[in-house]
Design an enzyme around this catalytic site. Structure first.
Site, short mmCIF file in Angstrom:
data_model
loop_
_atom_site.label_atom_id
_atom_site.label_comp_id
_atom_site.label_asym_id
_atom_site.label_seq_id
_atom_site.Cartn_x
_atom_site.Cartn_y
_atom_site.Cartn_z
CB VAL A 152 -45.16 -8.89 -5.59
CG1 VAL A 152 -44.28 -8.09 -4.63
CG2 VAL A 152 -46.16 -7.97 -6.29
CD GLU A 190 -35.45 -12.48 -4.89
OE1 GLU A 190 -36.24 -13.39 -5.22
OE2 GLU A 190 -35.33 -11.42 -5.55
CG HIS A 225 -34.86 -32.88 8.81
ND1 HIS A 225 -33.59 -33.35 8.57
CD2 HIS A 225 -35.08 -33.06 10.13
CE1 HIS A 225 -33.06 -33.81 9.70
NE2 HIS A 225 -33.95 -33.63 10.67
CG HIS A 274 9.88 16.38 1.21
ND1 HIS A 274 9.73 15.02 1.29
CD2 HIS A 274 10.67 16.62 0.12
CE1 HIS A 274 10.38 14.45 0.30
NE2 HIS A 274 10.97 15.40 -0.43
N PRO A 275 6.46 15.66 1.25
CG PRO A 275 6.21 14.53 -0.77
CD PRO A 275 6.63 15.84 -0.20
CG ASN A 276 8.95 10.82 1.06
OD1 ASN A 276 8.66 11.42 0.03
ND2 ASN A 276 8.88 9.51 1.17
N GLY A 282 0.80 -1.22 0.00
CA GLY A 282 0.00 0.00 0.00
C GLY A 282 0.83 1.27 0.00
CB SER A 342 -40.05 -8.14 -17.71
OG SER A 342 -39.55 -9.42 -18.10
#
Length: 465
Positions: A320, A326, A183, A124-126, A100, A314
């Site tokens: 319904v 689902e 069952h 600075h990013p670092n 990452g 459809s």
């Protein structure tokens, strides 16, 4: 501005970057290297990165490692990242470098650009944004922070809401007696309230398990830097930064006791995903019970009627379907699949670093968000509003030959079985057949065979299926 670029550089040299991008060369290299899925790192993960960077800046300022004015602007920019103000500038694909690092540098570059603009001099990013940090401890920390926040802020409240909805519905159904099924075959009767109480108890157990797992998710490896030794980090940094995270989020984050574990392994994420997997199993059970109870309306069980939400076909007018159960079942299928991927990814810790961190982040956070959203919808659009078809349940109860079980202590198993078989063969009520095949008076038979009475077998009463 479309198509215009500017020149940025990193330790590998110069690179063209979109002119209006807040990120720099390292992010652009990742964009160029990983055009794989089009999936970006999740919003919750970017939020966590912003929180970690802000907490780190405050800690570094407090330790005198970072100028206060620079820390202030880094914190301000990090807060904007956490809020989602700059999500368009986090373009890196999920399927990237396994540590990452690309996403960590993406955050560092965006925050550095924003802070530099406000400060009117380079940040600075670092050296500044990533001070006392490494991608190897920041990314696992961000995974755990983001997952913990989604649990506390979204999924846990959603599960409590679902459980509460089930409990309220159950209270209204204590007199609704139905045929039980084991069952998938007719069994002894129970009330709908009792049936729903089983769902509620499953959810209570799931919440308890997830709460327990979250304790380990909240043990952060921040401060371990590259491999767990804490190289280049002030030994006081992590505890201060994590205290800041506690204050910013209200979640009880602590530093992991062993930073080598926290960086080399993703066991806490795998465990938490495992509990989400168990929750998915619970919710599939609830969804499928609802679907079967709703089945029909004529040729199925037809015990309940779920709210009609949309046309179901459809081609077949008036049909319904149980669309919310689902949808829930599909969410659970995805969560179960995510857990398989997270399990494999978690097993990919090689020596001092896991190298499938981005996909763990994506799948874990997706599971949390899907479950939270679906749980609320199932509560509000299915369970809260279903109606009971007492006529259908009553008809099935009257013909249920298994009611004869109540006669076992009086006439014995074999005699009761004979009554059941005849009642089923002749499609007659057990009461009528029992009157003909026993010497028990009708009043006593009615009392023995009363379905409502038979639902009071006692908590924890057992028996074969």
């Amino acid at each position: 501005m479309a198509g215009k670029t500017r020149i940025e550089h990193d330790s590998m040299g110069e690179l063209r970057v979109p002119a209006d991008a807040l990120y720099g060369a390292q992010t652009q290299r990742a964009v160029d290297n990983f055009p794989i899925s089009g999936l970006r790192m999740p919003r919750a993960f970017i939020r966590a990165l912003g929180l970690v960077k802000g907490a780190a800046a405050d800690a570094n300022a407090g330790l005198g490692l970072l100028a206060k004015n620079a820390a202030l602007q880094i914190r301000r920019a990090a807060d904007e990242v956490a809020r989602g103000d700059h999500d368009a500038h986090f373009p890196i694909d999920v399927f990237q470098t396994g540590s990452g690092t690309s996403s960590n540098m993406n955050a560092n570059e965006v925050i550095a650009t924003l802070a530099s603009r406000q400060l009117k001099k380079p940040v600075h990013p670092n050296d500044h944004v990533n001070l006392c940090q490494s991608s190897n401890d920041v990314i696992p920390t961000a995974i755990q922070v983001s997952a913990a926040l989604l649990w506390h802020e979204q999924l846990r409240p959603a599960l409590k809401h679902l459980k509460g909805t089930i409990d309220r519905k159950g209270k209204s159904l204590s007199r609704s007696v139905k045929t039980g099924r084991t069952h998938t075959m007719d069994a002894m009767p129970l009330t709908l309230a009792q049936e729903l109480s089983g769902w509620s108890a499953q959810l209570a157990s799931a919440i308890e398990r997830l709460d327990d797992s979250a304790k380990r998710l909240q043990r952060l490896p921040l401060g371990g830097t590259a491999i767990g030794t804490g190289i280049n980090a002030d030994p006081r940094f992590a505890r201060r930064a994590i205290a800041n995270l506690r204050g910013m989020t209200g979640v009880k984050f602590v530093q992991a006791a062993n930073l080598f574990e926290g960086i080399a392994a993703q066991d806490a994420a795998v465990e938490f995903s495992g509990q989400l997997n168990a929750l998915a199993v619970t919710l599939v059970k609830v969804a499928n019970d609802l679907r079967w109870m709703n089945s029909g309306p004529l040729a199925g069980l037809g015990e309940i009627e779920l709210p009609a939400l949309q046309p179901g076909s459809s081609i077949m007018p008036g049909k319904v379907n149980p669309v919310l159960p689902e949808a829930m079942a599909m969410v659970c299928a995805q969560v179960i699949g995510n857990h398989a991927a997270i399990t494999f990814a978690g097993a990919s810790g090689n020596f001092q670093l896991n190298v499938m961190l981005p996909v763990i982040a994506h799948d874990l956070l997706q599971s949390l968000e899907l479950l939270a959203n679906a749980a609320r919808l199932l509560a509000d659009k299915a369970i809260a509003g279903f109606s009971v078809r007492h006529d259908r349940m009553g008809e099935a109860l009257a013909r249920n030959p298994i009611l004869v079980t109540a006669l076992n202590p009086v006439i014995g198993y074999e005699a009761a079985a004979a009554i059941a078989k005849r009642a089923y063969k002749e499609n007659r009520a057990v009461l009528d057949v029992a009157k003909e095949m026993t010497t028990i008076g009708e009043a006593r038979l009615r009392k023995l065979l009363d379905p409502k009475t038979l639902t009071k077998g006692g908590i924890g009463s057992g028996g074969g299926g």
